[in-house]
Design an enzyme around this catalytic site. Structure first.
Site, PDB file in Angstrom:
ATOM      1  N   PHE A  11       8.510  -2.203   3.723  1.00  0.00           N
ATOM      2  CA  PHE A  11       7.389  -2.445   4.634  1.00  0.00           C
ATOM      3  C   PHE A  11       6.640  -3.724   4.265  1.00  0.00           C
ATOM      4  CE2 PHE A  11       2.754  -0.879   4.972  1.00  0.00           C
ATOM      5  CZ  PHE A  11       2.550  -1.520   6.191  1.00  0.00           C
ATOM      6  N   LEU A  76       8.375  -5.940  -5.835  1.00  0.00           N
ATOM      7  CA  LEU A  76       7.899  -4.863  -4.962  1.00  0.00           C
ATOM      8  C   LEU A  76       8.797  -3.638  -5.001  1.00  0.00           C
ATOM      9  CD1 LEU A  76       6.158  -7.247  -3.873  1.00  0.00           C
ATOM     10  CD2 LEU A  76       6.676  -6.491  -1.567  1.00  0.00           C
ATOM     11  N   ALA A  77      10.036  -3.784  -5.480  1.00  0.00           N
ATOM     12  CA  ALA A  77      10.979  -2.659  -5.427  1.00  0.00           C
ATOM     13  C   ALA A  77      10.418  -1.490  -6.217  1.00  0.00           C
ATOM     14  CB  ALA A  77      12.328  -3.079  -6.008  1.00  0.00           C
ATOM     15  N   TYR A 183       4.126   8.808 -10.601  1.00  0.00           N
ATOM     16  CA  TYR A 183       4.150   7.513  -9.899  1.00  0.00           C
ATOM     17  C   TYR A 183       3.103   6.572 -10.504  1.00  0.00           C
ATOM     18  CZ  TYR A 183       3.085   4.039  -6.290  1.00  0.00           C
ATOM     19  OH  TYR A 183       2.827   2.854  -5.627  1.00  0.00           O
ATOM     20  N   ASN A 212      -4.317   2.071   0.041  1.00  0.00           N
ATOM     21  CA  ASN A 212      -3.319   2.593   0.996  1.00  0.00           C
ATOM     22  C   ASN A 212      -3.022   1.544   2.061  1.00  0.00           C
ATOM     23  OD1 ASN A 212      -4.178   5.072  -0.325  1.00  0.00           O
ATOM     24  ND2 ASN A 212      -3.081   6.109   1.316  1.00  0.00           N
TER      25      ASN A 212
HETATM   26  N1  NAD Z   1       2.411   0.967   0.822  1.00  0.00           N
HETATM   27  C1  NAD Z   1       1.387   1.282   0.046  1.00  0.00           C
HETATM   28  O1  NAD Z   1       0.419   1.911   0.489  1.00  0.00           O
HETATM   29  C2  NAD Z   1       1.349   0.831  -1.380  1.00  0.00           C
HETATM   30  C3  NAD Z   1       0.198   1.113  -2.134  1.00  0.00           C
HETATM   31  C4  NAD Z   1       0.168   0.739  -3.476  1.00  0.00           C
HETATM   32  C5  NAD Z   1       1.239   0.066  -4.034  1.00  0.00           C
HETATM   33  N2  NAD Z   1       2.341  -0.200  -3.271  1.00  0.00           N
HETATM   34  C6  NAD Z   1       3.471  -0.869  -3.918  1.00  0.00           C
HETATM   35  O2  NAD Z   1       3.951  -1.894  -3.076  1.00  0.00           O
HETATM   36  C7  NAD Z   1       5.372  -2.016  -3.251  1.00  0.00           C
HETATM   37  C8  NAD Z   1       6.046  -2.042  -1.891  1.00  0.00           C
HETATM   38  O3  NAD Z   1       5.698  -0.865  -1.186  1.00  0.00           O
HETATM   39  P1  NAD Z   1       6.146  -0.616   0.321  1.00  0.00           P
HETATM   40  O4  NAD Z   1       5.037   0.137   0.960  1.00  0.00           O
HETATM   41  O5  NAD Z   1       6.670  -1.841   0.917  1.00  0.00           O
HETATM   42  O6  NAD Z   1       7.315   0.436   0.069  1.00  0.00           O
HETATM   43  P2  NAD Z   1       8.697   0.630   0.856  1.00  0.00           P
HETATM   44  O7  NAD Z   1       9.200   1.961   0.432  1.00  0.00           O
HETATM   45  O8  NAD Z   1       8.548   0.343   2.302  1.00  0.00           O
HETATM   46  O9  NAD Z   1       9.600  -0.530   0.255  1.00  0.00           O
HETATM   47  C9  NAD Z   1      10.172  -0.450  -1.015  1.00  0.00           C
HETATM   48  C10 NAD Z   1      11.496  -1.178  -0.940  1.00  0.00           C
HETATM   49  O10 NAD Z   1      12.099  -1.101  -2.236  1.00  0.00           O
HETATM   50  C11 NAD Z   1      13.469  -0.788  -2.058  1.00  0.00           C
HETATM   51  N3  NAD Z   1      13.949  -0.089  -3.230  1.00  0.00           N
HETATM   52  C12 NAD Z   1      13.685   1.174  -3.630  1.00  0.00           C
HETATM   53  N4  NAD Z   1      14.368   1.450  -4.740  1.00  0.00           N
HETATM   54  C13 NAD Z   1      15.069   0.328  -5.045  1.00  0.00           C
HETATM   55  C14 NAD Z   1      15.971   0.003  -6.071  1.00  0.00           C
HETATM   56  N5  NAD Z   1      16.307   0.898  -7.011  1.00  0.00           N
HETATM   57  N6  NAD Z   1      16.518  -1.231  -6.086  1.00  0.00           N
HETATM   58  C15 NAD Z   1      16.204  -2.148  -5.129  1.00  0.00           C
HETATM   59  N7  NAD Z   1      15.359  -1.890  -4.121  1.00  0.00           N
HETATM   60  C16 NAD Z   1      14.799  -0.665  -4.089  1.00  0.00           C
HETATM   61  C17 NAD Z   1      13.533   0.087  -0.831  1.00  0.00           C
HETATM   62  O11 NAD Z   1      14.829   0.107  -0.227  1.00  0.00           O
HETATM   63  C18 NAD Z   1      12.474  -0.540   0.053  1.00  0.00           C
HETATM   64  O12 NAD Z   1      13.051  -1.505   0.914  1.00  0.00           O
HETATM   65  C19 NAD Z   1       5.797  -0.888  -4.176  1.00  0.00           C
HETATM   66  O13 NAD Z   1       5.954  -1.414  -5.462  1.00  0.00           O
HETATM   67  C20 NAD Z   1       4.637   0.067  -4.140  1.00  0.00           C
HETATM   68  O14 NAD Z   1       4.515   0.798  -5.356  1.00  0.00           O
HETATM   69  C21 NAD Z   1       2.432   0.176  -1.966  1.00  0.00           C
END
Ligand code: NAD
Length: 374
Positions: A11, A76-77, A183, A212
């Protein structure tokens, strides 16, 4: 610049990639297209102008050429489901911590390392976040997570040891780590690993702690995280929206555009190494307010029901102190919740309908005593 984004098909990664490409950068996405997020047969639409390397981040140490000579890395992964992390512990530690370790090993093997590495961390590292006791409002408190007994007694709010209700206040970056879920612990570990390695590697780390995040492009098929996507998906299919606890738990919702603005600003900003910076709207919204606003914005009139159920590992309230983001990155969130929800609903309505998996996700927790019984 040549910029690598791990988790770049997610995302936030996709939205970031589009912005960076628009600014003239060359972007490489590293992503394993995790089925939980993308489905079993992902339809690939890589942001135009970027290239995708389909790879598990835990394997990236074997491919240092991917990073060699690049100018910056966004890491970000990750696996991102708080409740799911409580029983898939090895998997979360593996992807989030071992994945970060593999990234650091890949960087160590580079002949020319990137100048800056930006980590997507989370407000979850603060646990319940900052509070005050209204009887002594000058003293900042960081109460421990609510006990199983307190939750079972439906004592939802955080309390002083004598039972007096505490008041949540904006959480600033200097609050110590107090992870209340696996987490959260993995996000804190990512930060520590990056900070500990940076001096030896000669890289400049920046830590961004998101609240969020929501908006257009968020997975509509991951039942483990993304409250707005989950609520929308249910409402669209005429399913009611169940609220945990008493519905007055709150979160700080920040639109994807404001997160991307912060991520881009962190690329060039003059910052002390390893500085952590919050990115949130800076205001709390109760889950009841959110559900009502989403039903109104989507036009899907479904009942909203307070269930009194709860999940282990959930926090009660937390919202960001945004002063550092403003001072250091010049970020003041621009997208109001009303505008952001309208944009999200318009986009989500154009997407395929996905089966609701939220009951299955809850059943998995119940089977492990990680959520209250029905
Ligand atoms: N969305 C939120 O509200 C939020 C809040 C706090 C922190 N974050 C952090 O932001 C980052 C991105 O979040 P997001 O919302 O885009 O999540 P998301 O789940 O949409 O994207 C994560 C991506 O990482 C990839 N991924 C997962 N495991 C993997 C692996 N083993 N190897 C390679 N790729 C892998 C997934 O395929 C996905 O495309 C994350 O690190 C998350 O912890 C997000």
């Amino acid at each position: 610049m040549r910029i690598v984004i791990t988790g770049g098909m997610g995302f936030i990664g996709q939205a970031l990639a589009r912005r960076l490409i628009g600014a003239g950068h060359v972007v490489v996405l590293v992503d394993n297209l995790s089925p939980q997020i993308h489905g079993e047969l992902p339809t690939l639409s890589v942001p135009e102008g970027s290239s995708l390397k389909r790879l598990d981040v835990r394997e990236i140490a074997d491919q240092p050429a991917l990073l060699d000579g690049c100018d910056a890395v966004y890491h970000l992964a990750a696996e991102t489901g708080t409740a799911q992390s409580m029983y898939r512990v090895r998997h979360y530690v593996g992807v989030n911590e071992f994945g970060t370790a593999a990234l650091l090993e890949a960087l160590a093997a580079c002949a020319k390392r990137p100048r800056r590495v930006i980590l997507a961390s989370s407000r979850s590292v603060y646990g319940e976040g900052a509070y005050v006791d209204p009887r002594a409002p000058d003293q900042m408190l960081q109460p421990p997570s609510r006990s199983a007994e307190q939750l079972a007694a439906h004592g939802w709010e955080l309390q002083a040891p004598d039972g007096y209700p505490l008041t949540p206040v904006p959480t600033a970056e200097d609050l110590p780590f107090a992870p209340g879920s696996v987490y959260a612990a993995t996000k804190a570990a990512q930060e520590l690993l990056l900070r500990a390695s940076a001096p030896a590697l000669g890289i400049k780390p920046v830590i961004l702690r998101f609240q969020n995040v929501y908006g257009e492009g968020q997975s509509l098929q991951n039942p483990y995280t993304g409250i707005i996507s989950i609520f929308f998906n249910r409402a669209r299919q005429g399913l009611g929206i169940p609220l945990y606890e008493d519905g007055f738990e709150s979160r700080d919702f920040i639109h994807i555009d404001d997160i991307v603005a912060g991520l881009v600003a962190a690329l060039d900003a003059d910052l002390p190494d390893g500085l952590a910076i919050n990115l949130g709207a800076g205001t709390p919204t109760t889950v009841t307010e959110l559900a009502e606003a989403l039903v109104a914005a989507s036009g899907h009139q479904v009942p909203i029901t307070v269930t009194g159920q709860y999940r282990v590992g959930d926090i009660r309230h937390c919202f960001a102190d945004m002063r550092r983001a403003k001072e250091r990155l010049g970020i003041v969130p621009q997208v109001s919740l009303a505008t952001g929800l309208a944009r999200f609903c318009a986009w989500a309505e154009s997407q395929p309908v996905f089966e609701d998996g939220s009951n299955k996700a809850l059943a998995e927790l119940r089977a492990r005593n990680l959520a209250s019984a029905e």
